[in-house]
Scaffold this motif. Structure first.
Motif, PDB file in Angstrom:
ATOM      1  N   ASP A 498       0.804  -1.220   0.000  1.00  7.87           N
ATOM      2  CA  ASP A 498       0.000   0.000   0.000  1.00  7.87           C
ATOM      3  C   ASP A 498       0.842   1.277   0.000  1.00  7.87           C
ATOM      4  OD1 ASP A 498      -3.037   0.687   0.348  1.00  7.87           O
ATOM      5  OD2 ASP A 498      -1.922   2.139   1.549  1.00  7.87           O
ATOM      6  N   PHE A 511      -2.644   0.269  -4.135  1.00 10.02           N
ATOM      7  CA  PHE A 511      -3.642   0.588  -3.119  1.00 10.02           C
ATOM      8  C   PHE A 511      -4.320  -0.715  -2.705  1.00 10.02           C
ATOM      9  CE2 PHE A 511      -2.803   4.291  -5.608  1.00 10.02           C
ATOM     10  CZ  PHE A 511      -2.708   5.304  -4.656  1.00 10.02           C
ATOM     11  N   ALA A 524     -10.267   2.428  -0.938  1.00  8.09           N
ATOM     12  CA  ALA A 524      -9.090   2.225  -1.789  1.00  8.09           C
ATOM     13  C   ALA A 524      -9.222   2.987  -3.104  1.00  8.09           C
ATOM     14  CB  ALA A 524      -8.886   0.736  -2.058  1.00  8.09           C
TER      15      ALA A 524
END
Length: 570
Positions: A498, A511, A524
């Motif tokens: 991430d 993400f 996200a």
């Protein structure tokens, strides 16, 4: 007129001027982009349109040249092996999912390191023969089925630089318009194929070091090998099984296995091949995949995280725990020659991490071809989801993303097919609803050509799987500069990290969300859109970063070769 009113009017007028100037600068930037792309058009690029008689992905493309020496720069191994893959799929001639890509990619990588590799697949009636180079009949021989010996033709050819052996039985097996779902009994057909491959090795005098089987379709081959052919003439080979997806067990009746020359009842024990889901039922059944686990010399699954998940849950976890000492998790790779935006034959413009301008042209090309509006200053990110439309892939999240991406001001293209009629009808309804609009396209098909173009056009690639043993879409997407948005599971957790995780900024490349709910996906998507729209320079740096990540098969092939060497007979 008061001074306060005058001040307010001046502020409003100044704001108006700022907005006009901003719009002017955006338009100027867009016109400059048009001008640079017009140069490409003058070099022979023709912009497509949805009204074209022939869709842009069905045009005439040059043929791949993957048979040339690709081993330059690849370190050659000194201790060489002969590896035979026995599989139901091989890309691109018999590809349904990622299995076909893995077989071809791993085969090519081992060839490039100096090893001898053959791939054995059924000669499905639907295989495009023109895609097989130097196709020729090698020999005719017989293999056993239900009290009879069935004539088989064995053909040799080459696909994507990899030698292939195609087994064609003279009965009705493998007839039909698709790889799977023919009118024949599929389990019987793959049992026949598994034995027929060993029979071919025996009559041909072939003794490879490694027979590498894949999935439940060839899970019975280790049983045939150790309990039949090893007592005949095949002494040298050792068996490696790769499990690509634990969802399919290869459920088999004892009498079905008996039709192919083995005593099915002999395998109906917990330590052999009884299907644990049927224990106590009448009748108990066998699992070909479990039999393969027990009888193979080494077992591999396709990511370290999926290995941990399969040891902790699922009907096969007990069998895997009992065979833990020979069970490994090796992350799949991608074939970086077949998936290379710098040389891809399907792209209207080439690009690489150092020069990404061609990616913008690919995006505009796809937008024009699908009738998607091209935004000023490129403020509409394009999200692509290329997938089989099955429950594993997170169908409820895909359908939600279609709606939410449009709400966020983006565009989305879904490319895939459903094997279930109910799912197909649901997505047909979504296509009917959205394809008439301006920002969503749902294409219920599979096209190798279009998938290459979509990865090249995409700003983001969405992979919201409920579980994902490895996943190739996120790796291919990154290779083409599409930033991944993924659910944290299986191989997705091993390849995407991430952007907002401050403790691992050096490997951050996408993400990630963990929940299976729409809110988790929304978060996200929202973070990705904000990054794209508010930090364009940083986004460009991320695109270049993900394109430089090495997910090639060469890295992975070395780990497989270590497994091969650990079980081979010297």
């Amino acid at each position: 007129m008061s001074s306060a009113n005058t001040s307010c009017e001046i502020s409003t007028f100044n704001l108006f001027l700022e907005l006009k100037l901003s719009l002017f600068l955006q338009q100027l930037k867009a016109e400059q982009l048009e001008g640079s792309e017009a140069g490409c058009e003058s070099d022979g690029l023709r912009w497509p349109s949805p009204s074209d008689e022939i869709p842009f992905w069905k045009g005439d493309f040059p043929s791949w040249d993957l048979s040339s020496d690709a081993s330059s720069g690849v370190e050659q191994d000194s201790d060489l092996l002969h590896i035979v893959h026995v599989t139901a799929e091989m890309a691109p001639i018999a590809k349904v999912g990622g299995l076909g890509d893995v077989v071809t990619g791993l085969g090519r990588a081992c060839l490039n390191r100096g090893h001898k590799v053959d791939v054995m697949i059924p000669f499905y009636e639907c295989i495009p023969k023109h895609c097989i180079n130097e196709l020729a009949l090698m020999r005719t021989y017989n293999s056993y089925h239900d009290g009879n010996w069935v004539a088989c033709n064995a053909y040799r050819g080459e696909v994507s630089g990899v030698p292939v052996i195609l087994i064609e039985p003279s009965n009705h097996f493998f007839k039909g318009k698709n790889i799977y779902g023919g009118s024949y009994n599929e389990l019987d057909a793959y049992l026949f194929f598994s034995r027929a491959c060993l029979e071919w090795m025996q009559v041909n005098g072939t003794q490879p070091d490694i027979i590498h089987v894949h999935e439940w379709q060839t899970g019975a081959l280790p049983l045939f090998y150790w309990d039949m052919y090893h007592f005949l003439s095949l002494q040298k080979p050792r068996i490696v099984l790769t499990i690509h997806n634990m969802e399919h067990y290869g459920e088999c009746r004892q009498e079905q296995l008996s039709k192919f020359g083995l005593d099915g009842s002999a395998y109906a024990t917990e330590d052999k091949a009884v299907d644990d889901r049927t224990v106590g039922h009448n009748p108990e059944r066998l699992s070909l995949l479990k039999g393969g686990i027990v009888y193979s010399n080494a077992i591999v699954t396709v990511s370290p995280t999926y290995l941990k998940e399969t040891l902790c849950s699922g009907w096969l976890s007990g069998a895997l725990m009992r065979n833990r000492d020979k069970y490994s998790g090796i992350l799949n790779g991608i074939d970086t020659e077949m998936w290379n935006p710098a040389t891809d034959i399907y792209l209207p413009a080439k690009f690489d991490a150092g020069k990404t301008e061609g990616k913008r042209i690919c995006k505009k090309f796809v937008q024009k071809g699908l009738g998607l509006p091209i935004s000023v200053a490129d403020q509409k990110p394009l999200v692509v989801c290329i997938t089989r439309l099955v429950a594993q892939k997170g169908l409820h999240l895909i359908t939600h993303a279609i709606k939410h991406v449009e709400e966020l001001g983006g565009q989305m293209v879904v490319l895939g097919r459903a094997s279930d009629d109910r799912v197909e009808r649901e997505f047909e309804g979504l296509a009917e609803l959205h394809n008439k609009g301006s920002n969503i396209r749902i294409l219920l098909m599979y096209s190798e050509e279009l998938s290459h173009m979509l990865y090249a056009a995409a700003d983001m690639v969405l992979v919201p799987s409920m579980y994902e043993p490895c996943g190739l879409a996120q790796m291919i997407g990154m290779r083409y500069g599409a930033v991944p948005i993924v659910r944290k599971t299986g191989g997705l957790a091993d390849t995407v990290f991430d952007m907002d995780n401050q403790s691992h900024t050096e490997i951050a490349n996408g993400f990630v969300f963990e929940g299976i709910d729409e809110g988790s996906l929304n978060c996200a998507l929202g973070r990705a859109f904000s990054y794209y729209q508010e930090k364009p320079n940083e986004w460009k740096a991320v695109v270049q970063k993900v394109m430089r990540i090495d997910n090639s098969w060469n890295n992975t092939a070395g780990k497989y070769i270590d497994i091969y060497n650990s079980v081979r007979v010297r």
